[in-house]
Motif scaffolding. Sequence first.
Motif, PDB file in Angstrom:
ATOM      1  N   ILE A 139       0.859  -0.774   0.411  1.00  0.00           N
ATOM      2  CA  ILE A 139      -0.008  -0.390  -0.143  1.00  0.00           C
ATOM      3  C   ILE A 139       0.680   1.270  -0.336  1.00  0.00           C
ATOM      4  CG2 ILE A 139      -1.659   1.432   1.015  1.00  0.00           C
ATOM      5  CD1 ILE A 139      -2.677  -1.500   0.193  1.00  0.00           C
ATOM      6  N   ASP A 140       1.235   1.862  -1.092  1.00  0.00           N
ATOM      7  CA  ASP A 140       1.424   3.010  -1.067  1.00  0.00           C
ATOM      8  C   ASP A 140       0.625   4.459  -1.170  1.00  0.00           C
ATOM      9  OD1 ASP A 140       3.208   5.108  -1.764  1.00  0.00           O
ATOM     10  OD2 ASP A 140       3.860   4.425  -3.213  1.00  0.00           O
ATOM     11  N   GLU A 141       0.444   5.521  -0.620  1.00  0.00           N
ATOM     12  CA  GLU A 141      -0.802   6.705  -0.562  1.00  0.00           C
ATOM     13  C   GLU A 141       0.022   7.423   0.067  1.00  0.00           C
ATOM     14  OE1 GLU A 141      -4.596   3.898   0.594  1.00  0.00           O
ATOM     15  OE2 GLU A 141      -4.159   5.750   2.011  1.00  0.00           O
ATOM     16  N   THR A 142       0.077   8.756  -0.173  1.00  0.00           N
ATOM     17  CA  THR A 142       0.426   9.831   0.368  1.00  0.00           C
ATOM     18  C   THR A 142       0.609   9.992   2.099  1.00  0.00           C
ATOM     19  OG1 THR A 142      -0.362  11.445  -1.130  1.00  0.00           O
ATOM     20  CG2 THR A 142      -0.126  12.315   0.483  1.00  0.00           C
ATOM     21  N   ASN A 143      -0.673   9.763   2.939  1.00  0.00           N
ATOM     22  CA  ASN A 143      -0.062   9.297   4.095  1.00  0.00           C
ATOM     23  C   ASN A 143      -0.410   8.315   4.654  1.00  0.00           C
ATOM     24  OD1 ASN A 143       1.000  12.994   4.825  1.00  0.00           O
ATOM     25  ND2 ASN A 143      -2.051  12.638   4.548  1.00  0.00           N
ATOM     26  N   ARG A 144       0.030   7.342   4.352  1.00  0.00           N
ATOM     27  CA  ARG A 144      -0.094   5.918   4.976  1.00  0.00           C
ATOM     28  C   ARG A 144       0.638   4.665   3.647  1.00  0.00           C
ATOM     29  NH1 ARG A 144      -4.989   2.093   5.565  1.00  0.00           N
ATOM     30  NH2 ARG A 144      -5.147   1.798   3.440  1.00  0.00           N
ATOM     31  N   VAL A 145       1.295   3.898   4.528  1.00  0.00           N
ATOM     32  CA  VAL A 145       2.929   3.402   3.398  1.00  0.00           C
ATOM     33  C   VAL A 145       2.196   1.681   4.448  1.00  0.00           C
ATOM     34  CG1 VAL A 145       5.097   2.689   2.641  1.00  0.00           C
ATOM     35  CG2 VAL A 145       3.581   4.450   2.081  1.00  0.00           C
ATOM     36  N   GLY A 146       2.219   0.820   3.416  1.00  0.00           N
ATOM     37  CA  GLY A 146       2.539  -0.310   4.256  1.00  0.00           C
ATOM     38  C   GLY A 146       2.509  -1.737   3.834  1.00  0.00           C
ATOM     39  N   PHE A 147       2.340  -2.893   4.646  1.00  0.00           N
ATOM     40  CA  PHE A 147       2.066  -3.629   3.356  1.00  0.00           C
ATOM     41  C   PHE A 147       1.109  -5.366   4.272  1.00  0.00           C
ATOM     42  CE2 PHE A 147       6.224  -4.664   5.730  1.00  0.00           C
ATOM     43  CZ  PHE A 147       5.590  -6.451   6.062  1.00  0.00           C
ATOM     44  N   ILE A 148       0.585  -5.947   3.365  1.00  0.00           N
ATOM     45  CA  ILE A 148       0.362  -7.716   4.248  1.00  0.00           C
ATOM     46  C   ILE A 148       0.692  -8.681   3.441  1.00  0.00           C
ATOM     47  CG2 ILE A 148      -2.191  -8.450   4.376  1.00  0.00           C
ATOM     48  CD1 ILE A 148      -3.883  -6.174   3.188  1.00  0.00           C
ATOM     49  N   VAL A 149       0.804  -9.768   5.226  1.00  0.00           N
ATOM     50  CA  VAL A 149       1.661 -10.097   4.933  1.00  0.00           C
ATOM     51  C   VAL A 149       1.726 -11.760   5.350  1.00  0.00           C
ATOM     52  CG1 VAL A 149       3.621 -10.159   6.485  1.00  0.00           C
ATOM     53  CG2 VAL A 149       4.400 -11.698   4.990  1.00  0.00           C
ATOM     54  N   GLY A 150       1.135 -12.478   4.621  1.00  0.00           N
ATOM     55  CA  GLY A 150       0.515 -13.753   5.311  1.00  0.00           C
ATOM     56  C   GLY A 150       1.048 -15.368   4.759  1.00  0.00           C
ATOM     57  N   GLU A 166       0.969   5.619   9.444  1.00  0.00           N
ATOM     58  CA  GLU A 166       0.481   7.171   8.906  1.00  0.00           C
ATOM     59  C   GLU A 166       0.842   7.616   9.401  1.00  0.00           C
ATOM     60  OE1 GLU A 166      -3.282   5.858  11.162  1.00  0.00           O
ATOM     61  OE2 GLU A 166      -2.928   4.462   9.769  1.00  0.00           O
ATOM     62  N   MET A 167       0.621   8.391   8.790  1.00  0.00           N
ATOM     63  CA  MET A 167       0.711   9.898   9.625  1.00  0.00           C
ATOM     64  C   MET A 167      -0.479  10.567   9.341  1.00  0.00           C
ATOM     65  SD  MET A 167       3.136  13.818   8.964  1.00  0.00           S
ATOM     66  CE  MET A 167       2.731  13.442   7.045  1.00  0.00           C
ATOM     67  N   ARG A 168      -0.875  11.360  10.778  1.00  0.00           N
ATOM     68  CA  ARG A 168      -2.612  11.360  10.677  1.00  0.00           C
ATOM     69  C   ARG A 168      -2.683  12.744  10.901  1.00  0.00           C
ATOM     70  NH1 ARG A 168      -3.900   7.028  15.076  1.00  0.00           N
ATOM     71  NH2 ARG A 168      -3.621   5.236  14.067  1.00  0.00           N
ATOM     72  N   SER A 169      -4.052  13.644  10.128  1.00  0.00           N
ATOM     73  CA  SER A 169      -4.282  14.921  10.599  1.00  0.00           C
ATOM     74  C   SER A 169      -3.439  15.731  11.264  1.00  0.00           C
ATOM     75  CB  SER A 169      -5.562  15.108  10.424  1.00  0.00           C
ATOM     76  OG  SER A 169      -6.117  14.593  11.618  1.00  0.00           O
ATOM     77  N   VAL A 173       2.431  10.119  14.416  1.00  0.00           N
ATOM     78  CA  VAL A 173       3.146   9.287  13.539  1.00  0.00           C
ATOM     79  C   VAL A 173       3.301   8.219  13.544  1.00  0.00           C
ATOM     80  CG1 VAL A 173       5.035   7.962  11.998  1.00  0.00           C
ATOM     81  CG2 VAL A 173       4.673  10.439  11.833  1.00  0.00           C
ATOM     82  N   TRP A 174       2.494   6.833  13.540  1.00  0.00           N
ATOM     83  CA  TRP A 174       1.815   5.703  13.976  1.00  0.00           C
ATOM     84  C   TRP A 174       2.437   4.372  13.219  1.00  0.00           C
ATOM     85  CZ3 TRP A 174      -0.853   5.668  19.129  1.00  0.00           C
ATOM     86  CH2 TRP A 174      -1.270   6.838  19.191  1.00  0.00           C
ATOM     87  N   ALA A 175       2.922   3.384  14.066  1.00  0.00           N
ATOM     88  CA  ALA A 175       2.527   2.297  13.245  1.00  0.00           C
ATOM     89  C   ALA A 175       1.252   1.409  13.575  1.00  0.00           C
ATOM     90  CB  ALA A 175       4.016   1.547  14.070  1.00  0.00           C
ATOM     91  N   VAL A 176       1.118   0.736  12.362  1.00  0.00           N
ATOM     92  CA  VAL A 176      -0.292   0.096  13.275  1.00  0.00           C
ATOM     93  C   VAL A 176      -0.150  -1.164  12.218  1.00  0.00           C
ATOM     94  CG1 VAL A 176      -2.587   0.330  12.670  1.00  0.00           C
ATOM     95  CG2 VAL A 176      -1.631   2.372  13.132  1.00  0.00           C
ATOM     96  N   ALA A 177      -0.748  -2.167  13.693  1.00  0.00           N
ATOM     97  CA  ALA A 177      -0.954  -3.268  12.971  1.00  0.00           C
ATOM     98  C   ALA A 177      -2.659  -4.026  13.003  1.00  0.00           C
ATOM     99  CB  ALA A 177       0.600  -4.199  13.050  1.00  0.00           C
ATOM    100  N   ARG A 178      -2.817  -4.514  12.089  1.00  0.00           N
ATOM    101  CA  ARG A 178      -3.997  -5.129  12.673  1.00  0.00           C
ATOM    102  C   ARG A 178      -4.285  -6.400  11.396  1.00  0.00           C
ATOM    103  NH1 ARG A 178      -8.565  -3.798   9.601  1.00  0.00           N
ATOM    104  NH2 ARG A 178      -9.866  -3.694  11.296  1.00  0.00           N
ATOM    105  N   GLY A 179      -4.954  -7.397  11.983  1.00  0.00           N
ATOM    106  CA  GLY A 179      -5.100  -9.043  10.618  1.00  0.00           C
ATOM    107  C   GLY A 179      -5.557  -9.663  11.481  1.00  0.00           C
ATOM    108  N   PHE A 180      -5.151 -11.286  11.786  1.00  0.00           N
ATOM    109  CA  PHE A 180      -6.215 -12.255  12.042  1.00  0.00           C
ATOM    110  C   PHE A 180      -5.142 -13.921  11.892  1.00  0.00           C
ATOM    111  CE2 PHE A 180      -7.480 -12.223   7.507  1.00  0.00           C
ATOM    112  CZ  PHE A 180      -7.508 -13.197   7.376  1.00  0.00           C
ATOM    113  N   PHE A 181      -5.325 -14.270  12.565  1.00  0.00           N
ATOM    114  CA  PHE A 181      -4.379 -15.781  12.871  1.00  0.00           C
ATOM    115  C   PHE A 181      -5.665 -16.968  13.218  1.00  0.00           C
ATOM    116  CE2 PHE A 181      -0.646 -12.733  13.582  1.00  0.00           C
ATOM    117  CZ  PHE A 181      -0.073 -13.101  12.431  1.00  0.00           C
ATOM    118  N   TYR A 182      -5.296 -17.808  13.092  1.00  0.00           N
ATOM    119  CA  TYR A 182      -6.184 -18.909  13.686  1.00  0.00           C
ATOM    120  C   TYR A 182      -5.013 -20.167  13.681  1.00  0.00           C
ATOM    121  CZ  TYR A 182      -6.362 -20.355   8.480  1.00  0.00           C
ATOM    122  OH  TYR A 182      -6.673 -21.005   7.434  1.00  0.00           O
TER     123      TYR A 182
END
Length: 227
Positions: A139-150, A166-169, A173-182
Amino acid sequence: MSDEQPILRRSTHVDHEVSYASVGASQAPDLMKYPPVGSTPFEEEVLLGSGEDRFMSATSTLMTWGAQKGANIEIELVDKGQESKYASISFRDTGLPEGPKENEQLFAPDGTPYLEAGHLVNYRIGDEDVRSMRVISVIDETNRVGFIVGSAAESDIAGEAFLRVEMRSDNSVWAVARGFFYDARKGSKKLLTKSGVKKEIARVAEQLHALTPVVQATINASSSEEE
């Protein structure tokens, strides 16, 4: 209020060659409420600082596997994937895709190439634990860059993580992670508790903390001493 996802300015996506279903579900706005069946969702964030310089520095570190390396995960590139399968897609302001475009190789300030969608890597954790992982999206946006790894091969724990900076309004600047595992085991081998999943989620949190300025300064100091 609409649950529309933010418009991607550039995204590269892979929809196969992984060991689990619901690929890309880590981007779903309602992930925490409606995770893939049988999975445990997670969402973590860590404040890294503020300003454009911090955003660019953290982005460069994240996109060169710095979060994993800072959490003591060794990265081994196994396969770069077929470029023709993973073409970038640009989006108009209306959200409509403009069609695939040729991938653009990006580099960190020190010349290290950024990871790309399709890359197959091994996570080496300690002496024996090896995980096969595929980069699903970049993902390459103006204020948000990252990737999904599975997960890309059968293992005890399967699923994906969406890691981003991501850089907010307010310029924070924050490092963020979200996802799911099973737990991917079958029958009697299936874990009786969620300890394995919890451990995997904790490992993702360690990767986020590895992007903080304090940890990065420690890593850089250790590297300088080794040289």
